[in-house]
Scaffold this active site. Structure first.
Site, short mmCIF file in Angstrom:
data_model
loop_
_atom_site.label_atom_id
_atom_site.label_comp_id
_atom_site.label_asym_id
_atom_site.label_seq_id
_atom_site.Cartn_x
_atom_site.Cartn_y
_atom_site.Cartn_z
N TYR A 68 135.12 30.99 66.28
CA TYR A 68 136.04 31.63 67.33
C TYR A 68 136.80 30.59 68.30
O TYR A 68 137.69 30.64 68.67
CB TYR A 68 135.32 32.52 68.13
CG TYR A 68 136.00 33.40 69.04
CD1 TYR A 68 136.80 34.69 68.83
CD2 TYR A 68 135.88 33.10 70.41
CE1 TYR A 68 137.36 35.27 69.73
CE2 TYR A 68 136.84 33.90 71.38
CZ TYR A 68 137.44 34.90 71.04
OH TYR A 68 138.15 35.78 71.87
N LYS A 76 140.93 29.65 68.76
CA LYS A 76 141.58 29.71 70.08
C LYS A 76 142.14 28.68 70.26
O LYS A 76 143.13 28.33 71.02
CB LYS A 76 140.56 30.38 70.95
CG LYS A 76 140.18 31.84 70.85
CD LYS A 76 141.48 32.78 70.54
CE LYS A 76 141.01 34.38 70.52
NZ LYS A 76 142.19 35.19 70.47
N SER A 99 141.88 32.56 74.53
CA SER A 99 140.37 32.62 75.46
C SER A 99 139.95 31.41 75.95
O SER A 99 140.55 30.20 75.76
CB SER A 99 139.54 33.06 74.36
OG SER A 99 138.02 32.94 74.72
P1 NDP Z 1 139.32 44.68 70.81
O1 NDP Z 1 138.31 44.69 69.96
O2 NDP Z 1 139.25 45.78 71.67
O3 NDP Z 1 140.52 45.08 70.15
C1 NDP Z 1 141.12 44.02 69.12
C2 NDP Z 1 142.47 44.90 68.51
O4 NDP Z 1 142.91 43.91 67.43
C3 NDP Z 1 142.26 46.17 67.92
O5 NDP Z 1 143.44 47.06 67.87
C4 NDP Z 1 141.97 45.76 66.38
O6 NDP Z 1 142.16 46.61 65.37
C5 NDP Z 1 143.00 44.57 66.15
N1 NDP Z 1 142.61 43.80 65.08
C6 NDP Z 1 141.41 42.89 64.86
N2 NDP Z 1 141.32 42.61 63.69
C7 NDP Z 1 142.54 42.81 63.08
C8 NDP Z 1 142.88 42.71 61.70
N3 NDP Z 1 142.51 41.92 60.84
N4 NDP Z 1 144.16 43.20 61.61
C9 NDP Z 1 144.72 43.92 62.31
N5 NDP Z 1 144.55 44.22 63.82
C10 NDP Z 1 143.18 43.56 64.04
O7 NDP Z 1 139.51 43.30 71.46
P2 NDP Z 1 139.98 42.92 72.75
O8 NDP Z 1 141.02 43.64 73.48
O9 NDP Z 1 138.74 42.48 73.55
O10 NDP Z 1 140.65 41.25 72.44
C11 NDP Z 1 141.94 41.19 72.35
C12 NDP Z 1 142.30 39.63 72.27
O11 NDP Z 1 141.84 38.96 73.48
C13 NDP Z 1 141.77 39.05 71.26
O12 NDP Z 1 142.35 37.88 70.49
C14 NDP Z 1 140.29 38.31 71.89
O13 NDP Z 1 140.01 37.08 71.29
C15 NDP Z 1 140.97 38.11 73.10
N6 NDP Z 1 140.03 37.85 74.22
C16 NDP Z 1 139.16 38.75 74.40
C17 NDP Z 1 138.11 38.54 75.70
C18 NDP Z 1 137.53 39.87 75.94
O14 NDP Z 1 136.14 39.50 76.60
N7 NDP Z 1 137.53 41.14 75.55
C19 NDP Z 1 137.94 37.60 76.17
C20 NDP Z 1 139.07 36.46 75.85
C21 NDP Z 1 140.03 36.79 74.84
P3 NDP Z 1 141.36 47.39 64.50
O15 NDP Z 1 140.20 48.03 65.64
O16 NDP Z 1 142.03 48.47 63.94
O17 NDP Z 1 140.72 46.34 63.75
#
Ligand code: NDP
Length: 241
Positions: free
Chosen positions: A146, A150, A133
């Protein structure tokens, strides 16, 4: 069809960026091994694109290792699962810090170890993309856990690029700004919140999931054969000014 015949593990493939990536790579021929906590998300993904699904809480080290062992062997890996517990620095709890770092960073360590061991046993070669990120570079208020997770991911990825690169496994990070997943659209829809942030981005918009999955696909592909150990911002020029 750059990924025809390739098996790709994607953590966090149930929603958001990870799901968009799964659809994109499957559209280019990949078989996806999808990990997330929510079975319904993985069921609906598998109904759409096939592949295998692994329901797991990646914050649990033992469960993460077990799921990774079930998912290998694979050709490629994307560590995308991530979460946030926003708290002011002075009120950041040890529990929140540990949880965020366990999911965002430690799970990438564990899944990558199992993926890489299997790749090396098969003769080496491969690629890992770690979804980091902009928070690795900026000190956003209320994001101590967070940002630490990262920043730690970026630093760990450089070590991985060094050690695993010697086995032909490239490791890179991508560092998106706010990306318009369903959750982000909800939390950034108010102009008073998004306005000041957008004003800092020369391109004038937040990232779309396609902006992010497009770069990940490139880094996984042979077109990126000489790219190893970098952290690439997807920020519309935010860091340039
Ligand atoms: P979402 O919340 O839309 O999706 C996150 C995914 O990760 C879900 O499928 C969720 O599954 C899974 N997940 C979260 N915690 C766990 C856990 N403990 N065990 C297994 N699976 C888990 O997030 P984003 O798509 O927004 O984010 C994806 C990545 O991108 C992350 O690493 C985030 O930090 C990074 N990111 C996002 C940004 C944004 O603005 N969206 C910006 C910069 C980086 P479930 O729902 O089943 O828990």
């Amino acid at each position: 069809m750059r990924f025809q015949g390739k098996r790709v593990i994607i953590t966090g493939a149930g929603k958001g960026i990870g799901r968009d990536l799964a659809l994109r790579l499957a559209g280019e021929g990949a078989e996806i091994a999808a990990m997330a906590r929510t079975a319904a998300d993985l069921d609906s993904l598998r109904a759409e694109i096939g592949g295998t699904s692994h329901v797991v809480d990646l914050g649990d080290a033992e469960a993460a290792r077990k799921a990774a062992r079930e998912a290998v062997p694979a050709d490629l890996l994307v560590n995308c699962a991530g979460m946030n517990i926003p708290q002011p620095f002075l009120e950041t709890t040890v529990e929140a810090f540990d949880t965020v770092n366990a999911v965002n960073t430690r799970s990438a360590l564990i899944v990558s170890q199992e993926y890489a061991k299997a790749r090396i046993a098969a003769g080496g070669g491969g690629a890992i993309v770690n979804v980091s990120s902009m928070s690795a570079f900026y000190g956003w208020a209320d994001h101590a856990a967070y940002c630490a997770s990262k920043g730690g991911m970026d630093a760990m990825s450089r070590v991985m690029a060094n050690e695993l690169g010697r086995h032909g496994i490239r490791v890179n990070c991508i560092n998106p700004t706010v990306t318009m997943t369903e959750l982000a659209v909800e939390s950034w829809s108010a102009p008073e919140k998004s306005g000041p942030m957008l004003a800092r981005i020369p391109i004038g918009r937040f990232a779309e999931t396609e902006d992010v999955s497009g770069l990940i696909a490139f880094l996984l592909s042979d077109d990126a054969a000489m790219i190893n150990g970098v952290a690439i911002p997807i920020d519309g020029g935010l860091m340039a000014c």
